[in-house]
Write a protein that holds these residues in place. Structure first.
Motif, PDB file in Angstrom:
ATOM      1  N   TRP A   1      22.132 -25.326-120.098  1.00 59.47           N
ATOM      2  CA  TRP A   1      22.869 -25.985-119.013  1.00 59.47           C
ATOM      3  C   TRP A   1      22.916 -25.076-117.788  1.00 59.47           C
ATOM      4  CZ3 TRP A   1      24.015 -30.241-116.918  1.00 59.47           C
ATOM      5  CH2 TRP A   1      25.016 -30.312-115.943  1.00 59.47           C
ATOM      6  N   GLU A   2      23.077 -23.778-118.039  1.00 62.49           N
ATOM      7  CA  GLU A   2      23.081 -22.839-116.919  1.00 62.49           C
ATOM      8  C   GLU A   2      21.732 -22.878-116.186  1.00 62.49           C
ATOM      9  OE1 GLU A   2      25.441 -18.979-116.996  1.00 62.49           O
ATOM     10  OE2 GLU A   2      23.398 -18.259-117.144  1.00 62.49           O
ATOM     11  N   SER A   3      20.637 -22.942-116.958  1.00 63.41           N
ATOM     12  CA  SER A   3      19.309 -23.049-116.334  1.00 63.41           C
ATOM     13  C   SER A   3      19.214 -24.316-115.500  1.00 63.41           C
ATOM     14  CB  SER A   3      18.211 -23.074-117.399  1.00 63.41           C
ATOM     15  OG  SER A   3      18.028 -21.807-117.943  1.00 63.41           O
ATOM     16  N   ILE A   4      19.718 -25.420-116.066  1.00 62.91           N
ATOM     17  CA  ILE A   4      19.674 -26.696-115.341  1.00 62.91           C
ATOM     18  C   ILE A   4      20.506 -26.592-114.063  1.00 62.91           C
ATOM     19  CG2 ILE A   4      20.306 -29.141-115.475  1.00 62.91           C
ATOM     20  CD1 ILE A   4      19.674 -29.017-118.471  1.00 62.91           C
ATOM     21  N   SER A   5      21.664 -25.909-114.164  1.00 57.57           N
ATOM     22  CA  SER A   5      22.516 -25.743-112.983  1.00 57.57           C
ATOM     23  C   SER A   5      21.808 -24.957-111.900  1.00 57.57           C
ATOM     24  CB  SER A   5      23.806 -25.023-113.355  1.00 57.57           C
ATOM     25  OG  SER A   5      24.471 -25.707-114.376  1.00 57.57           O
ATOM     26  N   ILE A   6      21.146 -23.872-112.312  1.00 55.72           N
ATOM     27  CA  ILE A   6      20.406 -23.068-111.345  1.00 55.72           C
ATOM     28  C   ILE A   6      19.363 -23.934-110.648  1.00 55.72           C
ATOM     29  CG2 ILE A   6      18.771 -21.148-111.105  1.00 55.72           C
ATOM     30  CD1 ILE A   6      20.256 -19.738-113.345  1.00 55.72           C
ATOM     31  N   ALA A   7      18.678 -24.758-111.445  1.00 53.90           N
ATOM     32  CA  ALA A   7      17.630 -25.612-110.877  1.00 53.90           C
ATOM     33  C   ALA A   7      18.229 -26.616-109.893  1.00 53.90           C
ATOM     34  CB  ALA A   7      16.890 -26.340-111.994  1.00 53.90           C
ATOM     35  N   TRP A   8      19.354 -27.212-110.269  1.00 52.67           N
ATOM     36  CA  TRP A   8      19.966 -28.240-109.407  1.00 52.67           C
ATOM     37  C   TRP A   8      20.411 -27.642-108.075  1.00 52.67           C
ATOM     38  CZ3 TRP A   8      20.498 -33.489-109.638  1.00 52.67           C
ATOM     39  CH2 TRP A   8      21.380 -34.059-108.717  1.00 52.67           C
ATOM     40  N   MET A   9      21.179 -26.536-108.144  1.00 52.25           N
ATOM     41  CA  MET A   9      21.665 -25.927-106.909  1.00 52.25           C
ATOM     42  C   MET A   9      20.501 -25.444-106.049  1.00 52.25           C
ATOM     43  SD  MET A   9      24.837 -26.314-106.645  1.00 52.25           S
ATOM     44  CE  MET A   9      25.221 -25.278-105.248  1.00 52.25           C
ATOM     45  N   GLY A  10      19.502 -24.857-106.691  1.00 51.37           N
ATOM     46  CA  GLY A  10      18.332 -24.377-105.948  1.00 51.37           C
ATOM     47  C   GLY A  10      17.628 -25.519-105.244  1.00 51.37           C
ATOM     48  N   THR A  11      17.437 -26.634-105.965  1.00 52.12           N
ATOM     49  CA  THR A  11      16.754 -27.779-105.383  1.00 52.12           C
ATOM     50  C   THR A  11      17.536 -28.322-104.204  1.00 52.12           C
ATOM     51  OG1 THR A  11      16.078 -28.288-107.636  1.00 52.12           O
ATOM     52  CG2 THR A  11      15.611 -29.932-105.966  1.00 52.12           C
ATOM     53  N   LEU A  12      18.870 -28.352-104.363  1.00 53.11           N
ATOM     54  CA  LEU A  12      19.731 -28.856-103.294  1.00 53.11           C
ATOM     55  C   LEU A  12      19.580 -28.009-102.030  1.00 53.11           C
ATOM     56  CD1 LEU A  12      21.747 -31.198-103.397  1.00 53.11           C
ATOM     57  CD2 LEU A  12      23.559 -29.504-103.590  1.00 53.11           C
ATOM     58  N   ILE A  13      19.636 -26.687-102.217  1.00 53.46           N
ATOM     59  CA  ILE A  13      19.492 -25.790-101.068  1.00 53.46           C
ATOM     60  C   ILE A  13      18.133 -26.010-100.406  1.00 53.46           C
ATOM     61  CG2 ILE A  13      19.235 -23.362-100.416  1.00 53.46           C
ATOM     62  CD1 ILE A  13      21.405 -22.698-102.417  1.00 53.46           C
ATOM     63  N   ALA A  14      17.094 -26.113-101.250  1.00 51.19           N
ATOM     64  CA  ALA A  14      15.750 -26.320-100.705  1.00 51.19           C
ATOM     65  C   ALA A  14      15.687 -27.613 -99.907  1.00 51.19           C
ATOM     66  CB  ALA A  14      14.731 -26.345-101.838  1.00 51.19           C
ATOM     67  N   ALA A  15      16.301 -28.679-100.447  1.00 45.49           N
ATOM     68  CA  ALA A  15      16.235 -29.977 -99.769  1.00 45.49           C
ATOM     69  C   ALA A  15      16.953 -29.913 -98.427  1.00 45.49           C
ATOM     70  CB  ALA A  15      16.850 -31.057-100.647  1.00 45.49           C
ATOM     71  N   ILE A  16      18.093 -29.216 -98.388  1.00 47.72           N
ATOM     72  CA  ILE A  16      18.863 -29.119 -97.145  1.00 47.72           C
ATOM     73  C   ILE A  16      18.024 -28.480 -96.041  1.00 47.72           C
ATOM     74  CG2 ILE A  16      20.828 -27.935 -96.079  1.00 47.72           C
ATOM     75  CD1 ILE A  16      22.331 -28.420 -98.743  1.00 47.72           C
ATOM     76  N   PHE A  17      17.198 -27.513 -96.421  1.00 49.56           N
ATOM     77  CA  PHE A  17      16.351 -26.878 -95.402  1.00 49.56           C
ATOM     78  C   PHE A  17      15.058 -27.654 -95.174  1.00 49.56           C
ATOM     79  CE2 PHE A  17      19.087 -23.314 -96.432  1.00 49.56           C
ATOM     80  CZ  PHE A  17      19.306 -22.774 -95.177  1.00 49.56           C
ATOM     81  N   ALA A  18      14.537 -28.256 -96.242  1.00 51.07           N
ATOM     82  CA  ALA A  18      13.203 -28.864 -96.136  1.00 51.07           C
ATOM     83  C   ALA A  18      13.222 -30.138 -95.300  1.00 51.07           C
ATOM     84  CB  ALA A  18      12.651 -29.152 -97.536  1.00 51.07           C
ATOM     85  N   VAL A  19      14.308 -30.922 -95.376  1.00 51.00           N
ATOM     86  CA  VAL A  19      14.318 -32.197 -94.652  1.00 51.00           C
ATOM     87  C   VAL A  19      14.200 -31.980 -93.134  1.00 51.00           C
ATOM     88  CG1 VAL A  19      15.680 -34.244 -94.116  1.00 51.00           C
ATOM     89  CG2 VAL A  19      15.475 -33.491 -96.471  1.00 51.00           C
ATOM     90  N   PRO A  20      15.086 -31.180 -92.532  1.00 52.48           N
ATOM     91  CA  PRO A  20      14.909 -30.961 -91.079  1.00 52.48           C
ATOM     92  C   PRO A  20      13.583 -30.284 -90.738  1.00 52.48           C
ATOM     93  CG  PRO A  20      16.718 -29.634 -91.944  1.00 52.48           C
ATOM     94  CD  PRO A  20      16.318 -30.557 -93.028  1.00 52.48           C
ATOM     95  N   LEU A  21      13.183 -29.308 -91.557  1.00 49.89           N
ATOM     96  CA  LEU A  21      11.907 -28.636 -91.273  1.00 49.89           C
ATOM     97  C   LEU A  21      10.759 -29.631 -91.267  1.00 49.89           C
ATOM     98  CD1 LEU A  21      11.972 -25.245 -93.205  1.00 49.89           C
ATOM     99  CD2 LEU A  21      11.648 -25.593 -90.769  1.00 49.89           C
ATOM    100  N   SER A  22      10.795 -30.591 -92.209  1.00 49.21           N
ATOM    101  CA  SER A  22       9.671 -31.517 -92.317  1.00 49.21           C
ATOM    102  C   SER A  22       9.624 -32.455 -91.104  1.00 49.21           C
ATOM    103  CB  SER A  22       9.757 -32.317 -93.606  1.00 49.21           C
ATOM    104  OG  SER A  22      10.890 -33.140 -93.587  1.00 49.21           O
TER     105      SER A  22
END
Lengths: 278, 304
Positions: free
Chosen positions: B89-110
């Motif tokens: 679950w901790e691994s899944i949490s890391i993945a979720w938060m990481g993906t969220l951070i990436a999406a927050i930056f990737a959308v405006p950049l794209s």
């Protein structure tokens, strides 16, 4: 928005057209549920990883030697005997891993689809096998083989073999689902056996995409082969880990930057080749 | 008519006889094919000869693997299942938060990397940034974050976050460049500002696909975060590495099973949601199409 006089073209003013406009549909239950789910998931996972904005800002603004090393990387390492050997080993691992994986991936992909494997039971066995292989990431394969076979390039090769197998099989079998059934019917009508049918009606259809997947896989393997060395499976990763464990950040970043420059150049070639294939 | 002409023409140096070629079109790209094949064969040969692997061990590998498997899967203890699932679950949490951070930056950049929204020079610069981020594996980025955050899950979250910006941004701007021109023209026609144009002309068209790509990336990142654990930032990878290092084979085997089952389980749920998002209600549950679309993107993927 201001509710201005009638006729002003603000997006919100719908005085005139309101009668004719259909009512704006509200969010569907699906949207509500998934949005709620995403919010809950975010809150729960943020707690699980100990996320806090203060900690984030504090840690990121503190000066640290790693970033300083990144800002002045030491490129001289790449000319040292051992690092150069590791560099070449990485490239060789990526090539061999891709070739070995790709050559097994084609039959596996064929066996996992209806057209190449009429037997439902065998097909689901192949699919389960593919799914399991796909669920294990490259570095875990490396860990498994380092503990089973021992430290060295052979473990790295085996790890990349399974990793490539997973990637290429998955992509190829997805393309296989969408092939044109015409040639298959033609081959069957003329009395071809299963192998003959696959050879003449299926493989030629997927060959361009398959080749481009193999090249794509090669690009992935180049990056993986730098990583698997961190657990002792050969290649440049071993040197990266060496400098990291000694805290020699300038040397470490020098190697990393050089390696990924080379990766990007090779990738540019590979992409050109792929564009010609499709 | 054509046949007569061709017979009269001077014999050309093709591998097909003059009699055949009026019916058959000339096989395309022969030279390219042969050159490429030769070069690839040479590279493979060079790698095979050059690689200093202990090939003799390859024969023992199946037996070694069998021994390891027996050690792993015969000594599992049921009491360890619960803590290990917590780690997964901790691994899944890391993945979720990481993906969220990436999406927050990737959308405006794209948005700034899409040539139909901004000028070419801007798009080019942003694309190079995305390419650079895409080229570096998460685990290398994690090496940089570990000294900053220590061996905590946050190092993993940021590594995954930064590492996914490149790929997500690239997929996003490809989607944005494929949108209908009409709604944008419509917003322009009613005098929308730049941000209004984005909000009403672009976003409604791309949101479903963007969401489904974020979810897809989340699935990919679960594997990545399991990997990052190897460095000690937490999650199931850390336990697995520790178990292997201390030769606690039973724990290692159990952890491996939990990684595989957990990954497949999350993939399945997330895949269902994705398909529902992209296809709408009542779509068949048969997979394929989304991945086929991704495969298509990969096949056509252009690096500029």
């Amino acid at each position: 928005m201001t509710s201005g006089p009638v006729g002003v073209a603000s997006p919100e003013s719908r005085v005139d057209g309101a009668a004719r406009l259909p009512k704006k549909p509200g969010p569907t239950p699906f949207t509500i549920v998934t949005t709620l789910g995403a919010v809950v998931m975010t809150v729960v996972t943020a707690r699980a990883v100990g996320f806090s904005f203060e900690g984030l800002i504090e840690n990121l603004t503190r000066p640290n030697s790693v970033v300083e090393g990144l800002l002045n990387p030491d490129f001289s390492q790449i000319w040292s005997e051992r690092s150069r050997a590791a560099f070449i080993e990485t490239l060789q691992l990526a090539v061999l891993g891709t070739v070995a994986g790709a050559s097994v991936a084609l039959p596996l992909a064929l066996w996992s689809t209806r057209v190449g494997n009429p037997n439902t039971f065998l097909r689901s066995i192949v699919r389960i096998f593919n799914n399991i292989v796909r669920a294990i990431p490259d570095l875990l394969w490396a860990l498994i083989f380092v503990s089973a076979v021992g430290i060295g390039a052979l473990s790295g090769l085996l790890a990349l073999f399974f990793f490539s197998l997973a990637v290429t099989t998955k992509l190829t079998s997805d393309v296989l689902d969408g092939i044109d059934p015409g040639p298959v019917e033609a081959a069957n009508a003329s009395g071809a056996g299963l192998t003959q049918m696959l050879r003449t009606a299926v493989v030629p259809q997927i060959l361009p995409s398959y080749s481009s997947f193999v090249l794509y896989n090669f690009e992935l393997n180049l990056r993986s082969s730098a990583v698997i060395g961190l657990v002792g499976a050969g290649g440049i990763g071993e040197r990266i880990e060496f400098f990291r464990s000694r805290g020699e950040w300038e040397e470490m970043w020098g190697l990393v930057v050089m390696f990924f420059l080379v990766v990007m150049i090779i990738e540019a070639f590979s992409v050109t080749l792929r564009r010609r294939l499709v | 008519m054509r046949t007569d002409l061709s017979r009269g023409a001077p014999v050309r140096a093709t591998d097909l006889s003059a009699k055949d070629w009026p019916q058959l079109p000339k096989p395309p790209r022969q030279v390219f094919k042969w050159v490429a094949t030769t070069i690839i064969a040479a590279i493979v040969l060079w790698s095979f000869i050059g690689l200093d692997a202990k090939w003799s061990r390859l024969l023992d590998a199946p037996a070694d693997l069998y021994t390891l498997g027996r050690l792993m899967f015969s000594q599992m203890e049921a009491s360890e299942i619960r803590p290990l699932i917590g780690k997964m679950w901790e691994s899944i949490s890391i993945a979720w938060m990481g993906t969220l951070i990436a999406a927050i930056f990737a959308v405006p950049l794209s948005f700034f990397a899409a040539e139909n929204l901004v000028g070419r020079p801007v798009a080019w610069i942003i694309r190079q940034v995305l390419n650079l981020l895409r080229a570096i594996p998460e685990i290398i980025i994690a090496l940089a974050f570990i000294p900053v955050f220590g061996l905590t899950p946050m190092a993993g979250v940021l590594a995954i976050g930064v590492g996914s910006i490149g790929t997500l941004g690239k997929l996003f701007y490809e989607i944005i460049e494929g949108i209908e021109r009409g709604p944008i023209e419509a917003t322009d026609a009613v005098g929308a500002s730049r941000s209004q144009r984005l909000r009403w002309g672009v976003l409604p068209q791309v949101t479903p696909e963007l969401t489904s790509f974020i979810l897809y990336r989340f699935e990919v990142n679960i594997r990545a975060s399991a990997i990052l654990g190897v460095l000690g930032v937490g999650g199931i990878g850390t336990d697995l590495t520790q178990a292997i290092r201390f030769k606690e084979w039973g724990t290692a085997g159990l952890a491996l099973i939990i990684v595989v089952v957990g990954t497949i389980a999350v993939d399945t749920v997330s895949g269902l949601v994705r398909r529902r998002i992209v296809r709408g209600p009542g779509a068949s549950s048969d997979g394929g199409s989304f991945e086929a679309h991704e495969a298509e993107l990969i096949a056509e993927s252009v690096n500029d």
